[in-house]
Design a protein around this motif. Structure first.
Motif, PDB file in Angstrom:
ATOM      1  N   ALA A 104       0.709  -1.089  -0.142  1.00  0.00           N
ATOM      2  CA  ALA A 104       0.073   0.169  -0.352  1.00  0.00           C
ATOM      3  C   ALA A 104       0.691   1.138  -0.008  1.00  0.00           C
ATOM      4  N   THR A 105       0.679   2.322  -0.865  1.00  0.00           N
ATOM      5  CA  THR A 105       1.357   3.307  -1.220  1.00  0.00           C
ATOM      6  C   THR A 105       0.063   4.267  -0.748  1.00  0.00           C
ATOM      7  N   ILE A 106       0.726   5.007   0.345  1.00  0.00           N
ATOM      8  CA  ILE A 106      -0.476   6.584   0.568  1.00  0.00           C
ATOM      9  C   ILE A 106       0.002   8.357   0.764  1.00  0.00           C
ATOM     10  N   VAL A 107      -0.947   8.624  -0.294  1.00  0.00           N
ATOM     11  CA  VAL A 107      -0.435   9.565  -0.344  1.00  0.00           C
ATOM     12  C   VAL A 107      -1.278  10.621   0.909  1.00  0.00           C
ATOM     13  N   MET A 108       0.116  11.787   1.515  1.00  0.00           N
ATOM     14  CA  MET A 108      -1.020  12.744   2.221  1.00  0.00           C
ATOM     15  C   MET A 108       0.022  13.569   1.951  1.00  0.00           C
ATOM     16  N   PHE A 111       0.772  19.065   4.605  1.00  0.00           N
ATOM     17  CA  PHE A 111       0.488  19.514   6.510  1.00  0.00           C
ATOM     18  C   PHE A 111       0.078  18.674   7.589  1.00  0.00           C
ATOM     19  N   THR A 112      -0.004  17.165   7.286  1.00  0.00           N
ATOM     20  CA  THR A 112      -0.684  16.507   7.938  1.00  0.00           C
ATOM     21  C   THR A 112       0.547  16.126   9.222  1.00  0.00           C
ATOM     22  N   PRO A 113      -0.917  15.657  10.392  1.00  0.00           N
ATOM     23  CA  PRO A 113       0.249  15.875  11.327  1.00  0.00           C
ATOM     24  C   PRO A 113       1.096  15.210  11.287  1.00  0.00           C
ATOM     25  N   SER A 114       1.984  14.205  12.289  1.00  0.00           N
ATOM     26  CA  SER A 114       2.865  13.285  12.336  1.00  0.00           C
ATOM     27  C   SER A 114       2.385  11.935  13.151  1.00  0.00           C
ATOM     28  N   THR A 115       1.787  12.359  13.699  1.00  0.00           N
ATOM     29  CA  THR A 115       0.865  11.505  14.947  1.00  0.00           C
ATOM     30  C   THR A 115       0.760  10.461  13.120  1.00  0.00           C
ATOM     31  N   LYS A 116      -0.231  10.918  12.978  1.00  0.00           N
ATOM     32  CA  LYS A 116      -1.199   9.985  11.579  1.00  0.00           C
ATOM     33  C   LYS A 116      -0.603   9.575  10.577  1.00  0.00           C
ATOM     34  N   VAL A 117       0.913  10.172  10.194  1.00  0.00           N
ATOM     35  CA  VAL A 117       1.611   9.781   9.314  1.00  0.00           C
ATOM     36  C   VAL A 117       2.439   8.489  10.249  1.00  0.00           C
ATOM     37  N   VAL A 118       3.035   8.577  11.470  1.00  0.00           N
ATOM     38  CA  VAL A 118       3.064   7.272  11.824  1.00  0.00           C
ATOM     39  C   VAL A 118       2.117   6.430  12.510  1.00  0.00           C
ATOM     40  N   ARG A 119       0.961   6.412  12.730  1.00  0.00           N
ATOM     41  CA  ARG A 119       0.288   6.392  12.662  1.00  0.00           C
ATOM     42  C   ARG A 119       0.065   4.269  11.278  1.00  0.00           C
ATOM     43  N   THR A 120       0.204   5.298   9.669  1.00  0.00           N
ATOM     44  CA  THR A 120      -0.546   5.002   8.963  1.00  0.00           C
ATOM     45  C   THR A 120       0.771   4.207   8.253  1.00  0.00           C
ATOM     46  N   GLU A 121       1.975   4.467   8.223  1.00  0.00           N
ATOM     47  CA  GLU A 121       3.311   3.642   8.385  1.00  0.00           C
ATOM     48  C   GLU A 121       2.810   2.730   9.409  1.00  0.00           C
ATOM     49  N   SER A 122       3.204   2.487  10.706  1.00  0.00           N
ATOM     50  CA  SER A 122       2.653   1.692  11.673  1.00  0.00           C
ATOM     51  C   SER A 122       2.035   0.144  11.236  1.00  0.00           C
ATOM     52  N   TRP A 123       1.718   0.360   9.767  1.00  0.00           N
ATOM     53  CA  TRP A 123       1.029  -0.251   9.553  1.00  0.00           C
ATOM     54  C   TRP A 123       1.398  -1.012   8.115  1.00  0.00           C
ATOM     55  N   GLY A 124       2.636  -0.761   7.520  1.00  0.00           N
ATOM     56  CA  GLY A 124       3.121  -1.046   6.448  1.00  0.00           C
ATOM     57  C   GLY A 124       3.625  -0.544   5.828  1.00  0.00           C
ATOM     58  N   ARG A 126       3.815   2.595   2.666  1.00  0.00           N
ATOM     59  CA  ARG A 126       4.810   4.216   2.339  1.00  0.00           C
ATOM     60  C   ARG A 126       3.743   5.218   2.423  1.00  0.00           C
ATOM     61  N   VAL A 127       4.514   5.829   3.200  1.00  0.00           N
ATOM     62  CA  VAL A 127       3.819   7.563   2.590  1.00  0.00           C
ATOM     63  C   VAL A 127       4.540   8.039   1.495  1.00  0.00           C
ATOM     64  N   VAL A 128       3.547   8.714   1.432  1.00  0.00           N
ATOM     65  CA  VAL A 128       4.442   9.693   0.082  1.00  0.00           C
ATOM     66  C   VAL A 128       3.523  11.009   0.451  1.00  0.00           C
ATOM     67  N   LEU A 129       4.260  12.218   1.188  1.00  0.00           N
ATOM     68  CA  LEU A 129       3.919  13.483   1.615  1.00  0.00           C
ATOM     69  C   LEU A 129       4.249  14.424   0.585  1.00  0.00           C
ATOM     70  N   LEU A 144       1.110   8.667  -9.610  1.00  0.00           N
ATOM     71  CA  LEU A 144       2.006   7.736  -9.397  1.00  0.00           C
ATOM     72  C   LEU A 144       0.828   6.575  -9.487  1.00  0.00           C
ATOM     73  N   ALA A 145      -0.370   5.961  -9.463  1.00  0.00           N
ATOM     74  CA  ALA A 145      -1.541   4.404  -9.538  1.00  0.00           C
ATOM     75  C   ALA A 145      -0.833   4.858 -11.095  1.00  0.00           C
ATOM     76  N   LEU A 146      -0.834   5.829 -12.057  1.00  0.00           N
ATOM     77  CA  LEU A 146      -0.389   5.613 -13.546  1.00  0.00           C
ATOM     78  C   LEU A 146       0.764   4.974 -13.828  1.00  0.00           C
ATOM     79  N   SER A 147       1.332   6.245 -13.372  1.00  0.00           N
ATOM     80  CA  SER A 147       2.925   5.442 -13.569  1.00  0.00           C
ATOM     81  C   SER A 147       3.454   4.030 -12.934  1.00  0.00           C
TER      82      SER A 147
END
Length: 410
Positions: A104-108, A111-124, A126-129, A144-147
């Motif tokens: 899974a790749t999540i684009v955020m 400005f996303t709070p770091s706690t939400k980034v960390v929680r998302t990454e904790s499920w494995g 890849r977070v792209v800001l 990114l979905a296309l490429s």
């Protein structure tokens, strides 16, 4: 491509929601429906709360994500998924992708709070800001979905997401006592309210279903009224602060005749505090919006049995603390006093003794001699006092004034 630009080809029916319920059973928690009496008393109605804040990621988004990912083909699972979100959808997609062994790749937004980034990454995941707004993050996610050949999982403009979210309303109708008259559902992109409408309109057309938005972001209400969408500004209900609502949800709500209520920020804050104190339930701003509407429109719900969902509980602890203190100040349980006092020994002790004798608890003291006092022989004293209610606060002010202190409240 903007946030809500997908153009789904069909509506969602009760049969789709029932199929989703069977598909996600055992994977998604069946959350309880409770009736906190303190909340009902404050609202003047019989209020039933669907506690979707109890999901592992803290929000209802797990329902739609689990349903959508369960329907991926073997090729799509191998390719992986991508989603755009600033919070709850991100965590839901990340969690259920993890459970299914899907990348899974999540684009955020940046400005996303770091706690939400960390929680998302904790499920494995890849977070792209990327980007300053959700719309910019969405455009990058589509690119990114296309490429990279990833499957885009939209947060609300997808029939399988909408069907999954509708399982919440299906559970309410299965668990609610007889006599349920109305249901109130928060509206961001519209997936939850559209799925709920599909259920209610087929199973219980006698129940009046309302959507609810916050006053700074009434995008769905404006769309349904045929008005230009004008939104913006700070809001505590950031989970439903959406500019581009879903095309599928908007079409469903228009076809089913769903009214969307718009509530002020003040009502959302009051609802958060009432849930915390009256129901012992932690809700984020979006999660409290349904109760906010019940409180803000008493003429619609007084004496009724009404169900709403606490659809999310991911609130920053500092924000929650500020809301609770602001509510205590508004309803007179925190008293703020300013006094000009003689600058001599024993005055502070005398004031403290009088406050204590009246039952007040001093929680903060500010004592200024040099800058704020009107005379070199006086000082300015500011007190924050915890009291039971406004009547006790008035008694404390009266006790101080009886001792010839000049007191200003506020």
């Amino acid at each position: 491509m903007p946030e809500g630009s997908a153009l789904p080809s069909r509506h969602v029916a009760l049969s789709d929601v029932r199929a989703a319920a069977a598909r996600i059973a055992g994977t998604v928690l069946r959350t309880p429906l409770v009736e906190p009496h303190a909340v009902s008393r404050a609202a003047g109605a019989r209020v039933l709360l669907k506690l979707d804040n109890l999901h592992p990621t803290g929000a209802f988004k797990e329902r739609g994500a689990a349903n959508r990912l369960a329907l991926l083909s073997a090729r799509e699972r191998e390719a992986g998924v991508i989603a755009m979100s600033a919070g709850n959808h991100a965590q839901a997609v990340a969690r259920h992708a993890h459970l299914l062994g899907i990348r899974a790749t999540i684009v955020m937004p940046r400005f996303t709070p770091s706690t939400k980034v960390v929680r998302t990454e904790s499920w494995g995941a890849r977070v792209v800001l990327h980007g300053e707004t959700l719309a910019e993050a969405a455009s990058h996610a589509h690119a990114l979905a296309l490429s990279e050949g990833l499957v885009f999982v939209h947060p609300y403009d997808d029939p399988e997401i909408v069907a999954g979210q509708g399982t919440m309303a299906l559970e309410i109708l299965e668990d609610a006592p007889s006599g349920l008259q109305s249901m109130v559902i928060p509206v961001g992109g519209g997936g939850l309210v559209a799925g709920s409408a599909a259920v209610v309109k087929e199973l219980r057309p006698d129940i009046v279903l309302y959507g609810v938005e916050v006053e700074g972001y009434p995008a769905m209400a404006q769309r349904l009224a045929g008005e230009p969408v004008k939104v913006g500004g700070p809001t505590i209900a950031e989970g439903i602060a959406v500019r581009d609502v879903g095309e599928l949800p908007a079409a469903m709500l228009a076809r089913l005749g769903i009214e969307v209520l718009v509530v002020p920020e003040r009502a959302v804050e009051r609802a958060i505090a009432l849930l915390a104190e009256g129901a012992k339930v932690v809700a984020e701003g979006a999660g409290a919006a349904g109760l906010a509407a019940i409180l803000a429109f008493p003429e619609r719900f007084a004496g009724h049995t009404v169900a709403t969902t606490v659809c999310g509980g991911n609130i920053d602890p500092r924000i929650l603390a500020n809301v609770l203190l602001r509510e205590m100040l508004r309803d007179g349980r925190i008293l703020r006093l300013h006094l000009d006092i003689p600058d001599r020994p024993g005055v502070l002790a005398d004031i403290s003794t009088r406050v204590a004798a009246a039952g007040g608890n001093v929680i903060e003291v500010s004592h200024q001699r040099l800058f704020a006092a009107p005379s070199v022989q006086t000082a300015e004293l500011e007190l924050m006092i915890e009291v039971r209610d406004a009547n006790q606060g008035a008694a404390i002010v009266a006790a101080l004034e009886a001792a010839d202190y000049t007191v200003r409240v506020g």
